[in-house]
Write an enzyme that holds these catalytic residues in place. Structure first.
Site, PDB file in Angstrom:
ATOM      1  N   MET A  30       0.854  -1.194   0.000  1.00 55.70           N
ATOM      2  CA  MET A  30       0.000   0.000   0.000  1.00 55.70           C
ATOM      3  C   MET A  30       0.893   1.249   0.000  1.00 55.70           C
ATOM      4  O   MET A  30       0.466   2.340   0.339  1.00 55.70           O
ATOM      5  CB  MET A  30      -0.930  -0.013   1.209  1.00 55.70           C
ATOM      6  CG  MET A  30      -1.887  -1.222   1.152  1.00 55.70           C
ATOM      7  SD  MET A  30      -3.412  -1.012   2.052  1.00 55.70           S
ATOM      8  CE  MET A  30      -2.825  -0.842   3.708  1.00 55.70           C
ATOM      9  N   GLY A  31       2.175   1.073  -0.386  1.00 51.46           N
ATOM     10  CA  GLY A  31       3.075   2.208  -0.510  1.00 51.46           C
ATOM     11  C   GLY A  31       3.657   2.639   0.812  1.00 51.46           C
ATOM     12  O   GLY A  31       3.641   1.902   1.792  1.00 51.46           O
ATOM     13  N   LEU A  33       6.849   3.100   1.318  1.00 51.67           N
ATOM     14  CA  LEU A  33       7.775   1.962   1.391  1.00 51.67           C
ATOM     15  C   LEU A  33       8.857   2.137   2.453  1.00 51.67           C
ATOM     16  O   LEU A  33       9.365   3.234   2.652  1.00 51.67           O
ATOM     17  CB  LEU A  33       8.445   1.769   0.025  1.00 51.67           C
ATOM     18  CG  LEU A  33       7.504   1.550  -1.158  1.00 51.67           C
ATOM     19  CD1 LEU A  33       8.309   1.338  -2.428  1.00 51.67           C
ATOM     20  CD2 LEU A  33       6.549   0.386  -0.920  1.00 51.67           C
ATOM     21  N   HIS A  37       9.529  -3.561   2.810  1.00 57.10           N
ATOM     22  CA  HIS A  37       9.011  -3.705   1.437  1.00 57.10           C
ATOM     23  C   HIS A  37      10.173  -3.917   0.451  1.00 57.10           C
ATOM     24  O   HIS A  37      10.089  -4.736  -0.458  1.00 57.10           O
ATOM     25  CB  HIS A  37       8.280  -2.429   1.005  1.00 57.10           C
ATOM     26  CG  HIS A  37       7.069  -2.094   1.815  1.00 57.10           C
ATOM     27  ND1 HIS A  37       6.987  -0.968   2.592  1.00 57.10           N
ATOM     28  CD2 HIS A  37       5.887  -2.726   1.956  1.00 57.10           C
ATOM     29  CE1 HIS A  37       5.806  -0.915   3.183  1.00 57.10           C
ATOM     30  NE2 HIS A  37       5.114  -1.974   2.819  1.00 57.10           N
ATOM     31  N   GLN A  61     -10.205  -2.887   2.429  1.00 57.75           N
ATOM     32  CA  GLN A  61      -9.700  -3.588   3.620  1.00 57.75           C
ATOM     33  C   GLN A  61      -9.695  -2.710   4.879  1.00 57.75           C
ATOM     34  O   GLN A  61      -9.203  -3.132   5.912  1.00 57.75           O
ATOM     35  CB  GLN A  61      -8.326  -4.186   3.359  1.00 57.75           C
ATOM     36  CG  GLN A  61      -7.188  -3.199   3.175  1.00 57.75           C
ATOM     37  CD  GLN A  61      -5.925  -3.895   2.721  1.00 57.75           C
ATOM     38  OE1 GLN A  61      -5.787  -4.259   1.556  1.00 57.75           O
ATOM     39  NE2 GLN A  61      -4.974  -4.095   3.615  1.00 57.75           N
ATOM     40  N   GLY A 150       5.281 -10.056   3.618  1.00 57.70           N
ATOM     41  CA  GLY A 150       6.071  -9.990   4.841  1.00 57.70           C
ATOM     42  C   GLY A 150       5.425 -10.782   5.972  1.00 57.70           C
ATOM     43  O   GLY A 150       4.194 -10.784   6.129  1.00 57.70           O
ATOM     44  N   GLN A 151       6.266 -11.405   6.780  1.00 63.79           N
ATOM     45  CA  GLN A 151       5.777 -12.207   7.918  1.00 63.79           C
ATOM     46  C   GLN A 151       5.079 -11.359   8.977  1.00 63.79           C
ATOM     47  O   GLN A 151       4.322 -11.877   9.784  1.00 63.79           O
ATOM     48  CB  GLN A 151       6.959 -12.963   8.557  1.00 63.79           C
ATOM     49  CG  GLN A 151       6.543 -13.909   9.678  1.00 63.79           C
ATOM     50  CD  GLN A 151       7.712 -14.421  10.482  1.00 63.79           C
ATOM     51  OE1 GLN A 151       8.765 -14.707   9.921  1.00 63.79           O
ATOM     52  NE2 GLN A 151       7.542 -14.548  11.782  1.00 63.79           N
ATOM     53  N   SER A 188       6.592  -0.713  10.048  1.00 60.88           N
ATOM     54  CA  SER A 188       5.225  -0.600   9.553  1.00 60.88           C
ATOM     55  C   SER A 188       4.978   0.860   9.192  1.00 60.88           C
ATOM     56  O   SER A 188       5.495   1.763   9.868  1.00 60.88           O
ATOM     57  CB  SER A 188       4.243  -1.020  10.656  1.00 60.88           C
ATOM     58  OG  SER A 188       2.949  -0.514  10.381  1.00 60.88           O
ATOM     59  N   ARG A 190       2.461   2.366   9.741  1.00 66.13           N
ATOM     60  CA  ARG A 190       1.685   2.977  10.831  1.00 66.13           C
ATOM     61  C   ARG A 190       2.582   3.451  11.990  1.00 66.13           C
ATOM     62  O   ARG A 190       2.116   4.196  12.832  1.00 66.13           O
ATOM     63  CB  ARG A 190       0.620   2.006  11.340  1.00 66.13           C
ATOM     64  CG  ARG A 190      -0.474   1.784  10.308  1.00 66.13           C
ATOM     65  CD  ARG A 190      -1.669   1.002  10.831  1.00 66.13           C
ATOM     66  NE  ARG A 190      -2.774   1.073   9.905  1.00 66.13           N
ATOM     67  CZ  ARG A 190      -3.165   0.072   9.098  1.00 66.13           C
ATOM     68  NH1 ARG A 190      -2.542  -1.083   9.118  1.00 66.13           N
ATOM     69  NH2 ARG A 190      -4.188   0.237   8.274  1.00 66.13           N
TER      70      ARG A 190
HETATM   71  O1  PAF Z   1      -0.019  -5.914   3.411  1.00 67.45           O
HETATM   72  C1  PAF Z   1      -0.480  -4.962   2.741  1.00 67.45           C
HETATM   73  O2  PAF Z   1       0.151  -3.925   2.567  1.00 67.45           O
HETATM   74  C2  PAF Z   1      -1.860  -5.106   2.121  1.00 67.45           C
HETATM   75  O3  PAF Z   1      -2.725  -5.784   2.968  1.00 67.45           O
HETATM   76  C3  PAF Z   1      -1.827  -5.717   0.719  1.00 67.45           C
HETATM   77  C4  PAF Z   1      -1.338  -7.160   0.745  1.00 67.45           C
HETATM   78  C5  PAF Z   1      -0.927  -4.899  -0.185  1.00 67.45           C
HETATM   79  C6  PAF Z   1      -3.234  -5.718   0.124  1.00 67.45           C
HETATM   80  O4  PAF Z   1      -3.732  -4.437  -0.003  1.00 67.45           O
END
Ligand code: PAF
Length: 286
Positions: A30-31, A33, A37, A61, A150-151, A188, A190
């Site tokens: 979702m960018g 980065l 990532h 989501q 990613g785990q 993350s 976030r």
């Molecule tokens: O993990 C994420 O960033 C998202 O859930 C994903 C897999 C890109 C789906 O939008």
């Protein structure tokens, strides 16, 4: 060279010109980065002829009171980070708007069953339906042969693996280790919502998982279960925890006599920021 593609039409044109007979690695994101990532992309580049990283903040989501609006959108900086790290050809698929992924009239949901109802699925109803729907769509649009996740989002990877197996999707899923900052917090997007003192509070999440892991490694199974239950009970009384559990790593079910590896999973709230983390541990005495 990094090529940024903003529409499905462009992606299809590029595919018909360059994809024939090639292995294609996909890194859905979702960018915003970070190193985590980029490590997925690095693995993809090492294993595939072509690598695509997708950058799409997927509305499906996020729940109604979640951070969809404030989720960081940093496409320019993301592209610079990729250009900085990679000399190989990388395709960035960053749909210019939601209708590229969900065109007018889109009315399909991909839903995995029981696995999506526990842990994050219990706290975020509908979240995994949004994830599997977009991931299916990205698999299908990208024609990827390999995909990298990613785990940190352990349950997400298990759900995507289940979808891939159940639907016989012709793609191999690879789960890559969690990337952590020096203080131990899992990377993350976030984390940037956290103030310095929030971050100190948030460290209870990785530290608790490390504490449980060391009990598991140092004690027999029976003794470790007694000690771990004490830790779980003391922590879970604290309302910041959405969950803190020890489960069979293969299927996220309760540990049983056939379990050879467990996963310690936790979700922890600091103010309005919800963080998740996990650790996998091999066990001998289940
Ligand atoms: O993990 C994420 O960033 C998202 O859930 C994903 C897999 C890109 C789906 O939008």
């Amino acid at each position: 060279m990094v090529k940024v593609i903003r529409t499905v039409l462009e992606l299809k044109q590029y595919q018909s010109e360059f994809f024939e007979g090639k292995s294609v690695g996909l890194v859905p994101t979702m960018g915003n980065l970070h190193e985590g990532h980029l490590s997925l992309l690095e693995r993809s580049v090492s294993e595939n002829d072509i690598s695509i990283i997708t950058i799409f903040v997927n509305p499906k989501q996020f729940g109604p009171n979640e951070d969809f609006d404030k989720y960081p959108r940093t496409l320019e900086q993301d592209v610079l980070k990729i250009e900085d790290k990679f000399s190989e050809n990388i395709l960035v698929f960053a749909p210019k708007d939601n209708s590229e992924i969900y065109p007018e009239g889109f009315d399909t949901t991909i839903q995995v069953g029981a696995l999506t109802k526990i842990l994050c699925g219990a706290n975020r109803p509908g979240h995994f339906d949004g994830v599997t729907t977009v991931v299916y769509q990205l698999f299908s649009l990208s024609k990827a042969t390999n995909a990298y996740f990613g785990q940190k989002d352990y349950q997400q990877v298990k759900v995507i693996e289940k979808m891939t197996t159940d639907l016989h999707l012709p793609i191999k899923i690879t789960m890559m280790p969690i990337s952590r900052d020096q203080d131990g917090l899992a990377r993350s997007s976030r984390n940037q919502y956290l103030s310095a003192s929030d971050r100190e509070t948030a460290l209870l999440l990785p530290r608790t998982l490390v504490e449980i892991e060391s009990i598991l490694k140092e004690e027999t199974w029976v003794n470790s279960m007694i000690k771990i239950n004490e830790v779980l009970e003391s922590r879970i009384a604290d309302k910041n925890w959405d969950y803190l559990e020890i489960l069979d790593a293969s299927n996220l079910k309760p540990v049983n006599e056939n379990t050879t590896e467990v996963v310690l999973v936790g979700a922890f709230r600091v103010g309005s920021t919800r963080l998740i983390d996990n650790r996998k541990v091999e066990i001998k005495y289940a």
